[in-house]
Write a protein that holds these residues in place. Structure first.
Motif, PDB file in Angstrom:
ATOM      1  N   THR A 216      31.138 -48.813   7.774  1.00 15.36           N
ATOM      2  CA  THR A 216      31.083 -50.017   8.606  1.00 15.36           C
ATOM      3  C   THR A 216      29.655 -50.444   8.891  1.00 15.36           C
ATOM      4  OG1 THR A 216      33.119 -49.250   9.658  1.00 15.36           O
ATOM      5  CG2 THR A 216      31.964 -51.058  10.712  1.00 15.36           C
ATOM      6  N   GLN A 217      28.794 -49.478   9.146  1.00 12.51           N
ATOM      7  CA  GLN A 217      27.407 -49.822   9.460  1.00 12.51           C
ATOM      8  C   GLN A 217      26.761 -50.567   8.291  1.00 12.51           C
ATOM      9  OE1 GLN A 217      24.705 -46.627   9.307  1.00 12.51           O
ATOM     10  NE2 GLN A 217      22.966 -47.806  10.018  1.00 12.51           N
ATOM     11  N   ALA A 381      17.849 -48.717  13.342  1.00  8.93           N
ATOM     12  CA  ALA A 381      17.223 -48.135  14.529  1.00  8.93           C
ATOM     13  C   ALA A 381      17.880 -48.656  15.800  1.00  8.93           C
ATOM     14  CB  ALA A 381      15.725 -48.449  14.530  1.00  8.93           C
ATOM     15  N   VAL A 382      18.162 -49.957  15.843  1.00  6.93           N
ATOM     16  CA  VAL A 382      18.819 -50.531  17.028  1.00  6.93           C
ATOM     17  C   VAL A 382      20.194 -49.906  17.225  1.00  6.93           C
ATOM     18  CG1 VAL A 382      19.817 -52.644  17.985  1.00  6.93           C
ATOM     19  CG2 VAL A 382      17.562 -52.701  16.923  1.00  6.93           C
ATOM     20  N   PHE A 383      20.981 -49.807  16.158  1.00  5.77           N
ATOM     21  CA  PHE A 383      22.313 -49.211  16.261  1.00  5.77           C
ATOM     22  C   PHE A 383      22.228 -47.745  16.668  1.00  5.77           C
ATOM     23  CE2 PHE A 383      23.554 -52.363  12.720  1.00  5.77           C
ATOM     24  CZ  PHE A 383      23.697 -53.368  13.656  1.00  5.77           C
ATOM     25  N   SER A 384      21.233 -47.034  16.139  1.00  2.00           N
ATOM     26  CA  SER A 384      21.070 -45.623  16.460  1.00  2.00           C
ATOM     27  C   SER A 384      20.750 -45.422  17.941  1.00  2.00           C
ATOM     28  CB  SER A 384      19.965 -45.005  15.593  1.00  2.00           C
ATOM     29  OG  SER A 384      19.718 -43.675  15.956  1.00  2.00           O
ATOM     30  N   VAL A 385      19.842 -46.236  18.470  1.00  2.00           N
ATOM     31  CA  VAL A 385      19.488 -46.114  19.889  1.00  2.00           C
ATOM     32  C   VAL A 385      20.692 -46.446  20.766  1.00  2.00           C
ATOM     33  CG1 VAL A 385      18.048 -47.078  21.724  1.00  2.00           C
ATOM     34  CG2 VAL A 385      17.043 -46.522  19.512  1.00  2.00           C
ATOM     35  N   MET A 386      21.421 -47.506  20.416  1.00  2.00           N
ATOM     36  CA  MET A 386      22.635 -47.846  21.172  1.00  2.00           C
ATOM     37  C   MET A 386      23.627 -46.694  21.148  1.00  2.00           C
ATOM     38  SD  MET A 386      23.205 -51.799  19.927  1.00  2.00           S
ATOM     39  CE  MET A 386      24.883 -51.794  20.553  1.00  2.00           C
ATOM     40  N   LEU A 387      23.832 -46.117  19.976  1.00  2.00           N
ATOM     41  CA  LEU A 387      24.762 -44.998  19.833  1.00  2.00           C
ATOM     42  C   LEU A 387      24.351 -43.824  20.706  1.00  2.00           C
ATOM     43  CD1 LEU A 387      27.030 -43.402  18.316  1.00  2.00           C
ATOM     44  CD2 LEU A 387      25.307 -42.874  16.577  1.00  2.00           C
ATOM     45  N   ASN A 388      23.094 -43.449  20.644  1.00  2.00           N
ATOM     46  CA  ASN A 388      22.629 -42.290  21.392  1.00  2.00           C
ATOM     47  C   ASN A 388      22.594 -42.531  22.895  1.00  2.00           C
ATOM     48  OD1 ASN A 388      21.372 -39.878  19.579  1.00  2.00           O
ATOM     49  ND2 ASN A 388      21.320 -41.816  18.468  1.00  2.00           N
ATOM     50  N   PHE A 389      22.524 -43.799  23.285  1.00  2.00           N
ATOM     51  CA  PHE A 389      22.560 -44.130  24.705  1.00  2.00           C
ATOM     52  C   PHE A 389      23.979 -44.329  25.229  1.00  2.00           C
ATOM     53  CE2 PHE A 389      18.033 -45.799  25.715  1.00  2.00           C
ATOM     54  CZ  PHE A 389      17.504 -44.623  25.205  1.00  2.00           C
ATOM     55  N   GLY A 390      24.973 -44.063  24.377  1.00  2.00           N
ATOM     56  CA  GLY A 390      26.355 -44.104  24.826  1.00  2.00           C
ATOM     57  C   GLY A 390      27.067 -45.410  24.609  1.00  2.00           C
ATOM     58  N   PHE A 391      26.553 -46.277  23.728  1.00  2.32           N
ATOM     59  CA  PHE A 391      27.222 -47.531  23.390  1.00  2.32           C
ATOM     60  C   PHE A 391      27.602 -47.445  21.913  1.00  2.32           C
ATOM     61  CE2 PHE A 391      24.413 -48.368  26.928  1.00  2.32           C
ATOM     62  CZ  PHE A 391      25.232 -49.071  27.796  1.00  2.32           C
ATOM     63  N   VAL A 392      28.826 -47.006  21.658  1.00  2.70           N
ATOM     64  CA  VAL A 392      29.236 -46.600  20.320  1.00  2.70           C
ATOM     65  C   VAL A 392      30.047 -47.703  19.647  1.00  2.70           C
ATOM     66  CG1 VAL A 392      30.444 -44.867  18.954  1.00  2.70           C
ATOM     67  CG2 VAL A 392      29.290 -44.200  21.078  1.00  2.70           C
ATOM     68  N   LEU A 393      29.442 -48.340  18.644  1.00  7.48           N
ATOM     69  CA  LEU A 393      30.188 -49.235  17.759  1.00  7.48           C
ATOM     70  C   LEU A 393      30.508 -48.518  16.457  1.00  7.48           C
ATOM     71  CD1 LEU A 393      28.638 -52.815  18.052  1.00  7.48           C
ATOM     72  CD2 LEU A 393      30.997 -52.134  18.492  1.00  7.48           C
ATOM     73  N   PHE A 394      29.485 -47.908  15.876  1.00  8.43           N
ATOM     74  CA  PHE A 394      29.646 -47.075  14.693  1.00  8.43           C
ATOM     75  C   PHE A 394      28.455 -46.131  14.631  1.00  8.43           C
ATOM     76  CE2 PHE A 394      26.745 -50.215  13.352  1.00  8.43           C
ATOM     77  CZ  PHE A 394      27.356 -51.455  13.425  1.00  8.43           C
ATOM     78  N   TYR A 395      28.589 -45.101  13.822  1.00  4.49           N
ATOM     79  CA  TYR A 395      27.528 -44.104  13.726  1.00  4.49           C
ATOM     80  C   TYR A 395      26.387 -44.635  12.880  1.00  4.49           C
ATOM     81  CZ  TYR A 395      30.438 -40.707  16.054  1.00  4.49           C
ATOM     82  OH  TYR A 395      31.169 -40.048  17.001  1.00  4.49           O
ATOM     83  N   ALA A 396      25.171 -44.372  13.339  1.00  2.08           N
ATOM     84  CA  ALA A 396      23.974 -44.846  12.649  1.00  2.08           C
ATOM     85  C   ALA A 396      22.873 -43.815  12.817  1.00  2.08           C
ATOM     86  CB  ALA A 396      23.534 -46.194  13.211  1.00  2.08           C
ATOM     87  N   GLU A 397      21.994 -43.733  11.832  1.00  3.93           N
ATOM     88  CA  GLU A 397      20.902 -42.762  11.845  1.00  3.93           C
ATOM     89  C   GLU A 397      19.575 -43.467  12.120  1.00  3.93           C
ATOM     90  OE1 GLU A 397      23.297 -42.731   9.454  1.00  3.93           O
ATOM     91  OE2 GLU A 397      24.285 -40.989  10.355  1.00  3.93           O
ATOM     92  N   LEU A 398      18.722 -42.810  12.876  1.00  4.69           N
ATOM     93  CA  LEU A 398      17.377 -43.336  13.110  1.00  4.69           C
ATOM     94  C   LEU A 398      16.562 -43.137  11.842  1.00  4.69           C
ATOM     95  CD1 LEU A 398      15.381 -44.572  15.145  1.00  4.69           C
ATOM     96  CD2 LEU A 398      14.741 -42.244  15.792  1.00  4.69           C
ATOM     97  N   PRO A 399      16.086 -44.207  11.206  1.00  2.39           N
ATOM     98  CA  PRO A 399      15.380 -44.080   9.923  1.00  2.39           C
ATOM     99  C   PRO A 399      14.185 -43.141   9.991  1.00  2.39           C
ATOM    100  CG  PRO A 399      15.921 -46.371  10.343  1.00  2.39           C
ATOM    101  CD  PRO A 399      16.256 -45.614  11.599  1.00  2.39           C
TER     102      PRO A 399
END
Length: 465
Positions: A216-217, A381-399
């Motif tokens: 999805t990401q 990076a934006v998706f990764s920070v959101m994910l790690n801060f508890g706002f989960v849309l899909f899994y993403a890695e910090l480049p």
């Protein structure tokens, strides 16, 4: 030498002195244009064609001296700062993976130092290999590159192992698809509405590979970056149908896709969990709840605490993906907020630097290619920070920080962007085959015609020999 008395002979002698192959056709083309103007001016004065050509060549000066000076000016622009910053972040990510995940094998995969070192070595090779690559190759063979990318995606769907209900290797192939789409857009330029149709429809096979993974990401990255790239092409009126129609077509398609997804309820449960994870704390909202709990117990420096409720269990057992996508959260929890903020500061500096260099590009292919790379990394990076801060849309890695193969892919993409920047000395709007930024050459000793006094765009300020 007699052959140097002709324009083609003169150009060949000049090109022999220029070591950078990408600069040769650009310099030769501009120099040929000037020599032809000079020849025509001498012919207008009553000289025979052969005599006019000889006079034009002699007026220009010694080809070896001219070529040597052009060679001195036309050299690749090293990108040492961006290379060093990219390597620094990759090394920091490798160190964190080995340091933080040591001894976690009982609960999760952890990190194998040997594999991490091998990935860093492969990543450095991809970074430097792409850096020294002539990115204009992609533009010259855009159709073949596009077909090869789609074929690679389909092949990876067939051969890749299935990990967590997704094709493992496909996720790394599709991360390159925004760049592939930028190349495809370049191939469709100048073809009117047919090119517009081909540009939009060319994204469909790439999107289908993302859906087949499923990833999805990557699909979201492709759709967002594809829309931005199409709008950038509209700004340059690439298809020759006007800026407004070029922009309206992709915006209309994007709106229809969004409405269709909404009517079908696609992703409704995921959005609900994103907005209100507390409504399903043991299901779709569990990851977000655990991430927020870990953040609440983090310190500025040093290891945090998950609270009395979870004190009997280790952090890596409570937080899913703690050794993968949640590495930024793990840094915050295990080391503190300050190390995380420092890491993000360095990463942000790299992204801003890349974006600024991208926006200054004169080559259209280079600009879109670099923009696709920056968007791919930045959105991740934006998706990764959101994910790690508890706002989960899909899994993403910090480049450059999370994952071994992921880091290899990111370094290869950055190397491609740096290949664009490396060619700044000859970057030009005309296209990949002559991507060049004109510098100036002034020949001040032309005496017989006003046309002789014009300033030529070639590559240096050159006084008449």
């Amino acid at each position: 030498m007699p052959e140097r008395k002709t324009i083609q002979g003169y150009l060949a002698a000049v090109e022999e002195q220029i070591r950078w192959r990408r600069a040769r056709p650009v310099v030769a083309r501009e120099l040929e244009r000037h020599l032809e103007d000079q020849r025509d001016a001498f012919a207008a004065e009553g000289n025979s064609p052969e005599e006019a050509e000889r006079l034009a060549v002699e007026e220009m000066g010694d080809p070896v001296a001219v070529g040597t000076e052009l060679d001195r000016i036309h050299r690749p622009k090293p990108q040492w700062g961006l290379l060093a910053l990219t390597m620094l972040l990759a090394l920091a990510g490798g160190f964190l993976r080995v340091r933080l995940f040591a001894g976690w094998e009982r609960y999760c995969l952890g990190s194998d130092p040997a594999r991490t070192a091998a990935a860093l070595g492969l990543g450095m090779a991809c970074l430097l290999g792409a850096y020294f690559l002539d990115y204009t190759f992609l533009g010259r063979h855009a159709g073949a590159v596009y077909i090869a990318a789609v074929a690679a995606g389909l092949l990876s769907l067939w051969l890749s192992p299935n990990v967590n209900n997704a094709s493992y290797y496909t996720r790394y192939v599709v991360l390159c698809y925004p760049v592939i789409y930028a190349v495809w857009l370049y191939a469709c330029r100048g073809k009117g509405w047919k090119g517009m149709f081909l540009a939009i429809s060319g994204g469909v096979p790439l999107a289908l590979v993302c859906c087949g993974a499923p990833f999805t990401q990557a699909l979201f990255l492709l759709l967002v970056s594809g829309l931005v790239l199409l709008l950038a092409a509209a700004r340059m009126d690439w298809f020759g149908i006007g800026r407004l129609p070029t922009a309206a077509a992709p915006l209309g398609v994007a709106l229809l896709m969004a409405l269709g997804a909404y009517r079908c309820g696609f992703g409704a449960s995921r959005i609900a969990a994103f907005l209100h994870p507390e409504m399903d704390p043991l299901g779709g909202g569990y990851q977000a709840m655990m991430n927020r709990t870990a953040l609440a117990g983090a310190q500025w420096l040093g290891e945090g605490s998950m609270g009395d409720q979870y004190m009997r269990y280790p952090y890596e057992m409570i937080v899913p993906e703690a050794d993968r996508s949640m590495l930024p959260l793990t840094v915050i929890y295990k080391l503190g907020w300050l190390p995380f903020l420092l890491l993000m500061l360095v990463f942000t500096a790299l992204m801003v630097w890349l974006l600024c260099r991208c926006l200054r590009q004169k080559s259209r292919l280079g600009r879109l290619t670099a923009l696709a790379v920056v968007m791919t990394l930045g959105l991740q990076a934006v998706f990764s920070v959101m994910l790690n801060f508890g706002f989960v849309l899909f899994y993403a890695e910090l480049p450059l920080v999370v994952g071994n193969l992921h880091t290899v892919t990111d370094m290869g993409l950055i190397g491609l962007a740096l290949s664009v920047f490396r060619g700044d000395a000859i970057a030009r709007n005309a296209g990949p085959e002559n991507a060049a930024v004109p510098l100036r050459i002034s020949c001040n000793k032309w005496q017989n015609n006003q046309n002789h006094e014009k300033v030529l765009e070639i590559s240096l300020v050159l006084k008449k020999w």
